[in-house]
Design a protein around this motif. Structure first.
Motif, PDB file in Angstrom:
ATOM      1  N   LYS A  74      44.196  42.006  45.531  1.00  0.00           N
ATOM      2  CA  LYS A  74      45.430  42.708  45.183  1.00  0.00           C
ATOM      3  C   LYS A  74      46.388  41.820  44.400  1.00  0.00           C
ATOM      4  CE  LYS A  74      47.520  45.197  48.208  1.00  0.00           C
ATOM      5  NZ  LYS A  74      48.195  45.624  49.463  1.00  0.00           N
ATOM      6  N   TYR A  75      46.253  40.484  44.551  1.00  0.00           N
ATOM      7  CA  TYR A  75      47.173  39.552  43.916  1.00  0.00           C
ATOM      8  C   TYR A  75      46.388  38.386  43.318  1.00  0.00           C
ATOM      9  CZ  TYR A  75      49.938  41.934  47.520  1.00  0.00           C
ATOM     10  OH  TYR A  75      50.483  42.873  48.346  1.00  0.00           O
ATOM     11  N   VAL A  76      47.028  37.731  42.344  1.00  0.00           N
ATOM     12  CA  VAL A  76      46.486  36.496  41.785  1.00  0.00           C
ATOM     13  C   VAL A  76      47.616  35.477  41.711  1.00  0.00           C
ATOM     14  CG1 VAL A  76      46.908  37.218  39.382  1.00  0.00           C
ATOM     15  CG2 VAL A  76      45.192  35.455  39.884  1.00  0.00           C
ATOM     16  N   SER A  77      47.306  34.243  42.072  1.00  0.00           N
ATOM     17  CA  SER A  77      48.285  33.158  41.980  1.00  0.00           C
ATOM     18  C   SER A  77      47.866  32.218  40.857  1.00  0.00           C
ATOM     19  CB  SER A  77      48.382  32.400  43.309  1.00  0.00           C
ATOM     20  OG  SER A  77      47.110  31.951  43.727  1.00  0.00           O
ATOM     21  N   LEU A  78      48.806  31.884  39.991  1.00  0.00           N
ATOM     22  CA  LEU A  78      48.557  31.047  38.822  1.00  0.00           C
ATOM     23  C   LEU A  78      49.441  29.809  38.881  1.00  0.00           C
ATOM     24  CD1 LEU A  78      48.657  33.857  36.087  1.00  0.00           C
ATOM     25  CD2 LEU A  78      46.653  33.018  37.322  1.00  0.00           C
ATOM     26  N   VAL A  79      48.842  28.639  38.676  1.00  0.00           N
ATOM     27  CA  VAL A  79      49.625  27.407  38.582  1.00  0.00           C
ATOM     28  C   VAL A  79      50.161  27.305  37.160  1.00  0.00           C
ATOM     29  CG1 VAL A  79      49.611  24.905  38.764  1.00  0.00           C
ATOM     30  CG2 VAL A  79      48.248  26.272  40.348  1.00  0.00           C
ATOM     31  N   CYS A  80      51.473  27.401  37.026  1.00  0.00           N
ATOM     32  CA  CYS A  80      52.125  27.368  35.718  1.00  0.00           C
ATOM     33  C   CYS A  80      53.102  26.190  35.671  1.00  0.00           C
ATOM     34  CB  CYS A  80      52.877  28.670  35.458  1.00  0.00           C
ATOM     35  SG  CYS A  80      51.858  30.154  35.622  1.00  0.00           S
ATOM     36  N   ASP A  81      53.304  25.657  34.493  1.00  0.00           N
ATOM     37  CA  ASP A  81      54.241  24.533  34.311  1.00  0.00           C
ATOM     38  C   ASP A  81      53.908  23.370  35.236  1.00  0.00           C
ATOM     39  OD1 ASP A  81      55.630  26.196  32.526  1.00  0.00           O
ATOM     40  OD2 ASP A  81      56.772  27.066  34.178  1.00  0.00           O
ATOM     41  N   LYS A  82      52.650  23.299  35.662  1.00  0.00           N
ATOM     42  CA  LYS A  82      52.095  22.198  36.455  1.00  0.00           C
ATOM     43  C   LYS A  82      52.632  22.117  37.884  1.00  0.00           C
ATOM     44  CE  LYS A  82      50.976  19.179  32.557  1.00  0.00           C
ATOM     45  NZ  LYS A  82      51.114  17.822  31.982  1.00  0.00           N
TER      46      LYS A  82
ATOM     47  N   SER B  73      54.604  24.679  39.612  1.00  0.00           N
ATOM     48  CA  SER B  73      55.001  25.931  40.255  1.00  0.00           C
ATOM     49  C   SER B  73      53.836  26.914  40.276  1.00  0.00           C
ATOM     50  CB  SER B  73      56.202  26.556  39.535  1.00  0.00           C
ATOM     51  OG  SER B  73      55.854  26.909  38.210  1.00  0.00           O
ATOM     52  N   ILE B  74      53.911  27.857  41.214  1.00  0.00           N
ATOM     53  CA  ILE B  74      52.886  28.888  41.375  1.00  0.00           C
ATOM     54  C   ILE B  74      53.540  30.241  41.160  1.00  0.00           C
ATOM     55  CG2 ILE B  74      51.197  29.914  42.942  1.00  0.00           C
ATOM     56  CD1 ILE B  74      51.233  27.235  44.482  1.00  0.00           C
ATOM     57  N   GLN B  75      52.993  31.020  40.242  1.00  0.00           N
ATOM     58  CA  GLN B  75      53.480  32.369  40.002  1.00  0.00           C
ATOM     59  C   GLN B  75      52.450  33.362  40.532  1.00  0.00           C
ATOM     60  OE1 GLN B  75      54.658  33.028  35.930  1.00  0.00           O
ATOM     61  NE2 GLN B  75      55.918  31.176  35.839  1.00  0.00           N
ATOM     62  N   ILE B  76      52.913  34.338  41.299  1.00  0.00           N
ATOM     63  CA  ILE B  76      52.022  35.320  41.912  1.00  0.00           C
ATOM     64  C   ILE B  76      52.270  36.684  41.280  1.00  0.00           C
ATOM     65  CG2 ILE B  76      51.322  36.445  44.056  1.00  0.00           C
ATOM     66  CD1 ILE B  76      52.138  33.959  45.555  1.00  0.00           C
ATOM     67  N   TYR B  77      51.174  37.329  40.883  1.00  0.00           N
ATOM     68  CA  TYR B  77      51.242  38.631  40.226  1.00  0.00           C
ATOM     69  C   TYR B  77      50.448  39.656  41.026  1.00  0.00           C
ATOM     70  CZ  TYR B  77      52.952  36.203  36.042  1.00  0.00           C
ATOM     71  OH  TYR B  77      53.684  35.451  35.164  1.00  0.00           O
ATOM     72  N   GLN B  78      50.919  40.882  40.978  1.00  0.00           N
ATOM     73  CA  GLN B  78      50.148  41.996  41.521  1.00  0.00           C
ATOM     74  C   GLN B  78      49.083  42.380  40.498  1.00  0.00           C
ATOM     75  OE1 GLN B  78      52.528  45.437  42.370  1.00  0.00           O
ATOM     76  NE2 GLN B  78      51.110  46.225  43.894  1.00  0.00           N
ATOM     77  N   LEU B  79      47.896  42.726  40.981  1.00  0.00           N
ATOM     78  CA  LEU B  79      46.793  43.063  40.089  1.00  0.00           C
ATOM     79  C   LEU B  79      46.700  44.571  39.885  1.00  0.00           C
ATOM     80  CD1 LEU B  79      43.967  40.685  41.375  1.00  0.00           C
ATOM     81  CD2 LEU B  79      45.350  40.419  39.316  1.00  0.00           C
ATOM     82  N   ASN B  80      46.379  44.937  38.658  1.00  0.00           N
ATOM     83  CA  ASN B  80      46.100  46.329  38.310  1.00  0.00           C
ATOM     84  C   ASN B  80      44.747  46.351  37.610  1.00  0.00           C
ATOM     85  OD1 ASN B  80      46.113  49.012  37.636  1.00  0.00           O
ATOM     86  ND2 ASN B  80      47.682  48.830  36.037  1.00  0.00           N
ATOM     87  N   ASN B  81      43.715  46.831  38.323  1.00  0.00           N
ATOM     88  CA  ASN B  81      42.341  46.783  37.795  1.00  0.00           C
ATOM     89  C   ASN B  81      41.954  45.360  37.398  1.00  0.00           C
ATOM     90  OD1 ASN B  81      41.890  49.571  38.110  1.00  0.00           O
ATOM     91  ND2 ASN B  81      42.873  50.001  36.143  1.00  0.00           N
ATOM     92  N   LEU B  82      42.312  44.410  38.267  1.00  0.00           N
ATOM     93  CA  LEU B  82      41.990  42.986  38.120  1.00  0.00           C
ATOM     94  C   LEU B  82      42.831  42.282  37.060  1.00  0.00           C
ATOM     95  CD1 LEU B  82      38.087  43.107  38.421  1.00  0.00           C
ATOM     96  CD2 LEU B  82      39.762  42.640  40.221  1.00  0.00           C
ATOM     97  N   HIS B  83      43.803  42.972  36.474  1.00  0.00           N
ATOM     98  CA  HIS B  83      44.672  42.366  35.469  1.00  0.00           C
ATOM     99  C   HIS B  83      46.015  41.992  36.097  1.00  0.00           C
ATOM    100  CE1 HIS B  83      42.004  43.565  32.183  1.00  0.00           C
ATOM    101  NE2 HIS B  83      41.900  44.735  32.788  1.00  0.00           N
ATOM    102  N   PRO B  84      46.531  40.785  35.847  1.00  0.00           N
ATOM    103  CA  PRO B  84      47.883  40.445  36.310  1.00  0.00           C
ATOM    104  C   PRO B  84      48.902  41.377  35.663  1.00  0.00           C
ATOM    105  CG  PRO B  84      46.682  38.487  35.576  1.00  0.00           C
ATOM    106  CD  PRO B  84      45.884  39.674  35.145  1.00  0.00           C
ATOM    107  N   SER B  85      49.668  42.090  36.478  1.00  0.00           N
ATOM    108  CA  SER B  85      50.595  43.071  35.911  1.00  0.00           C
ATOM    109  C   SER B  85      52.028  42.807  36.348  1.00  0.00           C
ATOM    110  CB  SER B  85      50.165  44.491  36.299  1.00  0.00           C
ATOM    111  OG  SER B  85      50.077  44.619  37.714  1.00  0.00           O
ATOM    112  N   ASN B  86      52.325  43.048  37.617  1.00  0.00           N
ATOM    113  CA  ASN B  86      53.698  42.961  38.107  1.00  0.00           C
ATOM    114  C   ASN B  86      53.964  41.581  38.706  1.00  0.00           C
ATOM    115  OD1 ASN B  86      56.273  43.680  39.044  1.00  0.00           O
ATOM    116  ND2 ASN B  86      55.442  44.354  41.017  1.00  0.00           N
ATOM    117  N   PHE B  87      54.907  40.836  38.113  1.00  0.00           N
ATOM    118  CA  PHE B  87      55.281  39.531  38.666  1.00  0.00           C
ATOM    119  C   PHE B  87      55.997  39.735  39.997  1.00  0.00           C
ATOM    120  CE2 PHE B  87      58.650  36.326  39.213  1.00  0.00           C
ATOM    121  CZ  PHE B  87      57.855  35.193  39.363  1.00  0.00           C
ATOM    122  N   LEU B  88      55.580  38.959  41.027  1.00  0.00           N
ATOM    123  CA  LEU B  88      56.121  39.144  42.368  1.00  0.00           C
ATOM    124  C   LEU B  88      57.025  38.003  42.816  1.00  0.00           C
ATOM    125  CD1 LEU B  88      52.957  40.543  44.199  1.00  0.00           C
ATOM    126  CD2 LEU B  88      54.936  41.822  43.369  1.00  0.00           C
ATOM    127  N   ILE B  89      56.551  36.763  42.673  1.00  0.00           N
ATOM    128  CA  ILE B  89      57.322  35.650  43.231  1.00  0.00           C
ATOM    129  C   ILE B  89      56.866  34.336  42.604  1.00  0.00           C
ATOM    130  CG2 ILE B  89      55.749  35.160  45.152  1.00  0.00           C
ATOM    131  CD1 ILE B  89      58.216  34.761  46.927  1.00  0.00           C
TER     132      ILE B  89
END
Length: 389
Positions: free
Chosen positions: A23-31, A33-49
């Protein structure tokens, strides 16, 4: 194998981890920080936190559900992150459903900060598959594995208190167990889904398989509210020499196959039977070194790396592994054929014809017919395996 979609992310990514429910994916960004997105058909869509407590680069993240003894509420999950600041942080997260027209949110209940000793730095962190208690392993630059285990159990009959922030926080106090496996950094780490095996390897040109079991202590610990303490027991099962430094490893879903790959593009397969007897084989990949491996199922392996495109390996009836140039009638592109690679420059052709222009760092298997790749170029791609049984 057919490309379904490829898309450029808005920021560069150095780490990726998916929620177990996809349901979610977490991405390490800017080395850091971690950005978590809600998935829509496996695509990062809605930024959560956005999670940001590390003071230096984050090197690894992993996601897991809560232990069943802690809570049966599926809206809770836990994420672990390890950084070059020697911090290993466990984030307890709670999903809050859509309400009054507002989109779904993800909230940090609390974060438990742990520190690795000063003479080493973490490389990989992985949650254990045990659902009885929270535990995870961290591989380090000193060749040691650190096991963080919280053996605290909730008090009987206090489930409502457990779900409070205070009640949950008391359960995330970890004990550390350290085991020395190498004189050089351990660059990869994998748990089996059944919790029986750990695979790891590193710069010492050695692959290691450990057996894992849970033992109960004879005496109850007063800090465990009268419950018996459950302890991890480790046993070295297999160690082998590789041609070069081990870069990646993985264990199949049923725990019957273990694979390693090294800088010389060799793949080392170990098949485990019920008697814990090991059948070893190896395969030379004619392409560039692989960075990440993931079993699709017991007899099919997906791999990614400097070739900038996912490749497949399959096990024949003879138990030998081969490069899959044809999969259940679906013919793969000819530039994945080792014979073709001997006559052409694979690096030039891959970068010209692949959707990824830089090496792929991670491959994920959401189901037996889909492959997801994330690259150092900030792109992700989704592939379909045609005619897959």
């Amino acid at each position: 194998m057919k490309l379904l979609i490829d898309k450029q992310l808005e920021t560069s990514v150095t780490g990726v981890s998916f929620h177990p429910s996809w349901k979610y994916v977490s991405l390490v960004c800017d080395k850091r920080s971690i950005q978590i997105y809600q998935l829509n058909n496996l695509h990062p869509s809605n930024f959560l936190i956005k999670l940001s407590k590390h003071r230096n680069q984050i090197v690894s993240i992993d996601w897991s559900l809560l232990p069943v003894k802690y809570s049966k509420d599926s809206s809770y999950s836990q994420l672990v992150s390890a950084g070059e600041d020697r911090l290993v942080i466990v984030w307890l997260l709670k999903a809050e459903a859509e309400k009054d027209g507002f989109p779904e949110k993800l909230r940090v209940v609390f974060s438990a900060v742990n520190c690795i000793q000063s003479d080493c730095y973490p490389i990989f962190c992985r949650f254990s598959p045990f659902r009885e208690f929270c535990s995870f392993a961290v591989s380090t630059t000193s060749g040691e594995l650190f096991f963080f285990t919280s053996n605290r159990s909730p008090s009987l009959g206090s489930e409502k208190n457990i779900l409070s922030e205070t009640g949950l926080k008391d359960l995330y106090i970890f004990e550390q167990l350290k085991i020395k496996l190498s004189e050089l950094p351990l660059s990869c780490l994998a748990w089996s889904n059944n919790g029986k095996f750990i695979a790891c390897g590193g710069l010492e040109n050695k692959g290691i398989i450990l057996g894992v079991s849970i033992e109960s202590s004879n005496l109850p610990d007063e800090n465990l509210n009268g419950n018996f303490s459950e302890l991890l027991s480790l046993q070295s099962l297999l160690s082998f020499e590789s041609q070069n430094a081990i870069l990646a490893c993985d264990i199949s879903p049923e725990g019957n196959q273990i694979v390693f790959t090294d800088k010389d593009s060799f793949l080392y397969f170990t098949q485990v039977d019920k008697k814990l007897e090991f059948l070893n084989s190896s395969l030379k990949w004619n392409g560039l070194p692989l960075i990440n491996l993931k079993f699709v199922h017991e007899k099919l392996l997906a791999a990614v790396g400097h070739d900038c495109i996912p490749v497949l390996f399959m096990q024949e009836k003879s138990c030998m592994w081969i490069h899959a140039t044809q999969l259940n009638g679906a013919i793969l592109p000819n530039y994945l054929d080792p014979v073709w690679q001997m006559n052409f420059d694979p690096l030039k052709h891959y970068t010209q014809n692949s959707v990824h222009k830089r090496p792929i760092m991670k491959v994920f298997i959401p189901n037996s017919s889909t492959i997801i790749c994330y690259g150092f170029d900030g792109k992700y791609s989704i592939w379909e395996l045609d005619s897959l049984e």
